[in-house]
Design a protein around this motif. Sequence first.
Motif, PDB file in Angstrom:
ATOM      1  N   LEU A   4      -1.334   9.142  -3.750  1.00  0.00           N
ATOM      2  CA  LEU A   4      -2.712   9.500  -3.430  1.00  0.00           C
ATOM      3  C   LEU A   4      -2.773  10.189  -2.081  1.00  0.00           C
ATOM      4  O   LEU A   4      -1.992   9.897  -1.172  1.00  0.00           O
ATOM      5  N   SER A   5      -3.713  11.072  -1.949  1.00  0.00           N
ATOM      6  CA  SER A   5      -3.916  11.791  -0.690  1.00  0.00           C
ATOM      7  C   SER A   5      -5.371  12.203  -0.592  1.00  0.00           C
ATOM      8  O   SER A   5      -6.090  12.282  -1.591  1.00  0.00           O
ATOM      9  N   GLY A   6      -5.789  12.461   0.609  1.00  0.00           N
ATOM     10  CA  GLY A   6      -7.150  12.940   0.834  1.00  0.00           C
ATOM     11  C   GLY A   6      -8.200  11.893   0.508  1.00  0.00           C
ATOM     12  O   GLY A   6      -8.008  10.695   0.713  1.00  0.00           O
ATOM     13  N   PRO A   7      -9.348  12.319  -0.038  1.00  0.00           N
ATOM     14  CA  PRO A   7     -10.430  11.380  -0.359  1.00  0.00           C
ATOM     15  C   PRO A   7     -10.021  10.303  -1.356  1.00  0.00           C
ATOM     16  O   PRO A   7     -10.554   9.189  -1.304  1.00  0.00           O
ATOM     17  N   ASP A   8      -9.094  10.614  -2.266  1.00  0.00           N
ATOM     18  CA  ASP A   8      -8.652   9.593  -3.224  1.00  0.00           C
ATOM     19  C   ASP A   8      -7.998   8.415  -2.504  1.00  0.00           C
ATOM     20  O   ASP A   8      -8.261   7.254  -2.819  1.00  0.00           O
ATOM     21  N   ARG A   9      -7.140   8.726  -1.550  1.00  0.00           N
ATOM     22  CA  ARG A   9      -6.489   7.666  -0.785  1.00  0.00           C
ATOM     23  C   ARG A   9      -7.502   6.894   0.060  1.00  0.00           C
ATOM     24  O   ARG A   9      -7.408   5.668   0.188  1.00  0.00           O
ATOM     25  N   ALA A  10      -8.458   7.602   0.646  1.00  0.00           N
ATOM     26  CA  ALA A  10      -9.477   6.930   1.451  1.00  0.00           C
ATOM     27  C   ALA A  10     -10.314   5.981   0.595  1.00  0.00           C
ATOM     28  O   ALA A  10     -10.594   4.849   0.997  1.00  0.00           O
ATOM     29  N   MET A  11     -10.715   6.417  -0.597  1.00  0.00           N
ATOM     30  CA  MET A  11     -11.484   5.538  -1.478  1.00  0.00           C
ATOM     31  C   MET A  11     -10.658   4.350  -1.937  1.00  0.00           C
ATOM     32  O   MET A  11     -11.175   3.236  -2.068  1.00  0.00           O
ATOM     33  N   TRP A  12      -9.359   4.573  -2.172  1.00  0.00           N
ATOM     34  CA  TRP A  12      -8.485   3.466  -2.584  1.00  0.00           C
ATOM     35  C   TRP A  12      -8.405   2.414  -1.487  1.00  0.00           C
ATOM     36  O   TRP A  12      -8.529   1.211  -1.755  1.00  0.00           O
ATOM     37  N   LEU A  13      -8.195   2.842  -0.251  1.00  0.00           N
ATOM     38  CA  LEU A  13      -8.086   1.902   0.866  1.00  0.00           C
ATOM     39  C   LEU A  13      -9.388   1.139   1.081  1.00  0.00           C
ATOM     40  O   LEU A  13      -9.379  -0.090   1.284  1.00  0.00           O
ATOM     41  N   LEU A  14     -10.515   1.850   1.037  1.00  0.00           N
ATOM     42  CA  LEU A  14     -11.800   1.188   1.270  1.00  0.00           C
ATOM     43  C   LEU A  14     -12.125   0.218   0.136  1.00  0.00           C
ATOM     44  O   LEU A  14     -12.639  -0.886   0.375  1.00  0.00           O
ATOM     45  N   ALA A  15     -11.829   0.594  -1.104  1.00  0.00           N
ATOM     46  CA  ALA A  15     -12.084  -0.310  -2.233  1.00  0.00           C
ATOM     47  C   ALA A  15     -11.204  -1.549  -2.154  1.00  0.00           C
ATOM     48  O   ALA A  15     -11.659  -2.662  -2.439  1.00  0.00           O
ATOM     49  N   ALA A  16      -9.940  -1.381  -1.762  1.00  0.00           N
ATOM     50  CA  ALA A  16      -9.053  -2.539  -1.628  1.00  0.00           C
ATOM     51  C   ALA A  16      -9.536  -3.478  -0.533  1.00  0.00           C
ATOM     52  O   ALA A  16      -9.496  -4.711  -0.695  1.00  0.00           O
ATOM     53  N   ASP A  17      -9.997  -2.937   0.584  1.00  0.00           N
ATOM     54  CA  ASP A  17     -10.501  -3.780   1.673  1.00  0.00           C
ATOM     55  C   ASP A  17     -11.776  -4.515   1.261  1.00  0.00           C
ATOM     56  O   ASP A  17     -11.949  -5.700   1.582  1.00  0.00           O
ATOM     57  N   CYS A  18     -12.671  -3.832   0.554  1.00  0.00           N
ATOM     58  CA  CYS A  18     -13.911  -4.473   0.102  1.00  0.00           C
ATOM     59  C   CYS A  18     -13.627  -5.566  -0.925  1.00  0.00           C
ATOM     60  O   CYS A  18     -14.274  -6.625  -0.914  1.00  0.00           O
ATOM     61  N   MET A  19     -12.661  -5.325  -1.810  1.00  0.00           N
ATOM     62  CA  MET A  19     -12.303  -6.350  -2.791  1.00  0.00           C
ATOM     63  C   MET A  19     -11.765  -7.593  -2.097  1.00  0.00           C
ATOM     64  O   MET A  19     -12.112  -8.724  -2.437  1.00  0.00           O
ATOM     65  N   GLN A  20     -10.901  -7.400  -1.105  1.00  0.00           N
ATOM     66  CA  GLN A  20     -10.376  -8.536  -0.350  1.00  0.00           C
ATOM     67  C   GLN A  20     -11.487  -9.276   0.369  1.00  0.00           C
ATOM     68  O   GLN A  20     -11.515 -10.517   0.385  1.00  0.00           O
ATOM     69  N   MET A  21     -12.427  -8.550   0.950  1.00  0.00           N
ATOM     70  CA  MET A  21     -13.537  -9.180   1.643  1.00  0.00           C
ATOM     71  C   MET A  21     -14.399 -10.004   0.684  1.00  0.00           C
ATOM     72  O   MET A  21     -14.854 -11.111   1.023  1.00  0.00           O
TER      73      MET A  21
ATOM     74  N   GLU B 190       0.819  -1.212   0.000  1.00  0.00           N
ATOM     75  CA  GLU B 190       0.000   0.000   0.000  1.00  0.00           C
ATOM     76  C   GLU B 190       0.850   1.259   0.000  1.00  0.00           C
ATOM     77  O   GLU B 190       0.471   2.270  -0.600  1.00  0.00           O
ATOM     78  N   GLN B 191       1.983   1.231   0.661  1.00  0.00           N
ATOM     79  CA  GLN B 191       2.819   2.423   0.715  1.00  0.00           C
ATOM     80  C   GLN B 191       3.330   2.808  -0.663  1.00  0.00           C
ATOM     81  O   GLN B 191       3.570   3.982  -0.938  1.00  0.00           O
ATOM     82  N   THR B 192       3.500   1.813  -1.544  1.00  0.00           N
ATOM     83  CA  THR B 192       3.969   2.094  -2.901  1.00  0.00           C
ATOM     84  C   THR B 192       2.812   2.293  -3.868  1.00  0.00           C
ATOM     85  O   THR B 192       2.850   3.173  -4.730  1.00  0.00           O
ATOM     86  N   ALA B 193       1.761   1.453  -3.735  1.00  0.00           N
ATOM     87  CA  ALA B 193       0.663   1.501  -4.693  1.00  0.00           C
ATOM     88  C   ALA B 193      -0.119   2.798  -4.611  1.00  0.00           C
ATOM     89  O   ALA B 193      -0.591   3.319  -5.628  1.00  0.00           O
TER      90      ALA B 193
END
Length: 338
Positions: free
Chosen positions: A206-223, A199-202
């Motif tokens: 990204l910053s702000g809402p873009d980074r938040a959406m990226w993290l949440l989408a990655a977690d949902c995909m894994q789930m 995640e630190q590289t991928a």
Amino acid sequence: MKQDLTWGWGFGCVAALAIQAALMVLVAPWFAGWVHRLAGRLVGEPRFPAGGRWQEIWHQFRRPSLYGQQDGLNGVFCALALVLAVLACGLVPAFTLTMPGFPAPGMLLVCTLLVAIGVLLDLPQAVQEASAAQQGCAAIVADALLLPVLTPVLLLSGAHDLVAFLGRLHALSPITAGAPYVLAGVALFLATALARRDEQTACATLSGPDRAMWLLAADCMQMCWITLAADVAWAGSLAMPGENGAENWLTQCVEGLGLWMFKLLVASFVLAVLRMALLPAGRRARVRLGAIFLLGVLAWQVTSSHVTVPPAEPENHSVEDENTQGYSTEPAPEGEPS
């Protein structure tokens, strides 16, 4: 299961889908944080609590976004990935199935959607310069090759939709007739277990809402990957609507919810152990694709061998009869030569 879909069961299915999607979206960051913390405990490193993942996402949503020269479309990539991830959470059953006749996607559509989310999450890194772009393009290729590699697993579901496929597996024991589907579930689990992104590289740009959406989408995909793998490996934990009335279905939903949490707990321990293996990204991608393909082929072959073979046609004894006619022991009628 009943074959008719009434209005009452239709509203019940819609409510069940909404509850499952909301639960998966809410639990996904907690699950990612718990796996991160558990992996740290195994290697003796201090990590943030499991709820720290949601705190990070909420903190990023409140920060302003900073865009560079190549970051113009990052917000579009992350927003589209999050929308598709929430949609995938609604398509993958967590604790109950829907009634026959209710619209349901196929296994191919769900896997294609999850692969598309992975590709969208790789695009912010791929549009950068130098080595970051090379790593992002390699990740896109690895995610794009996931669908051809999953072909043996997809063949197991045939032309049925996901609900009909899991409903057929509901009565199978994972030890006897359902054992090949356990292998298919393990193959789907490896799709997310060995697809760990740095995640630190991928999302470094990204910053702000873009980074938040990226993290949440990655977690949902894994789930979604983990839940889909658990459903294929053991579909008996899912509630079956329409069998013995609404009260029995609600009881099964509560039991299925508890079993889903148990599956997530087991998956978290396996993921934490797998994260202790330090492999380069290229080798990890090769191991991931090779393991998925081999397990898928094995499951497909074992399942194909269980298909009933049509009975063989009786042997033709005409030649034998013709040969034995001249050696008949019955006496010849009078007036005819023997």
